[in-house]
Design a protein around this motif. Sequence first.
Motif: not given
Length: 212
Positions: A18-32, A101-105
């Motif tokens: 679930x954590x990985x899925x949420x991060x993947x959903x937000x990976x393209x710059x989408x807000x929560x 750099x990771x946080x900016x992503x």
Amino acid sequence: MTGPRAGDPRTARTKARLREALLAECAAGRELAEVSVSAVVRRAEVGRATFYLHYEDLPALAVDACADVVHAAVDALHAWQTGPAARPPARPPAALAGFLREARGHAALYRTLLLPGGGGPLGERLHRELRARARAERVAVGAPDPDLVASAVAAAFTGVLADWLHDLIPAAPEGTAADPAGAAARRASPDALAERIWLLLMALHRAGAPAG
């Protein structure tokens, strides 16, 4: 019906998915706010009932998913340490710029949980863990004012990180020419911010040292 047992490997695996899925959903710059429970459970390949068995809502999952950023921040700031008596270097450890750099992503997601000035659930957790680490270090070497300096260091780093992710820290220091591009482009680079914040944190540590 009983809830998931702490320490159950199946529970750990499900929450990790679930954590990985949420991060993947937000990976393209989408807000929560743009992400749905349906999208997360579909990507994680679990049912909605399973989601609500582990988390009250998406913000609760987000805080859990972002817990690693807290540990990464603390570790990055102390990556230079080789022992309790080691002295901090004049330049920041490479891990600090790497962390930034990771946080900016994941800035879009982190901004939801880390408000300007360092507030929000992620900010509170980061401040708490940074303060504990800084205080323990000063106590270990007998440095003065461990509580005062630890609070200052934790507040400074948490606040600067939050403001940087919200595009409030410009690339150029005040009084110098700034890039006329958009806000994200004007944000200080991870390497530049690492240098500037390291100087700030070292000054706070020195402020707590005895005069002489």
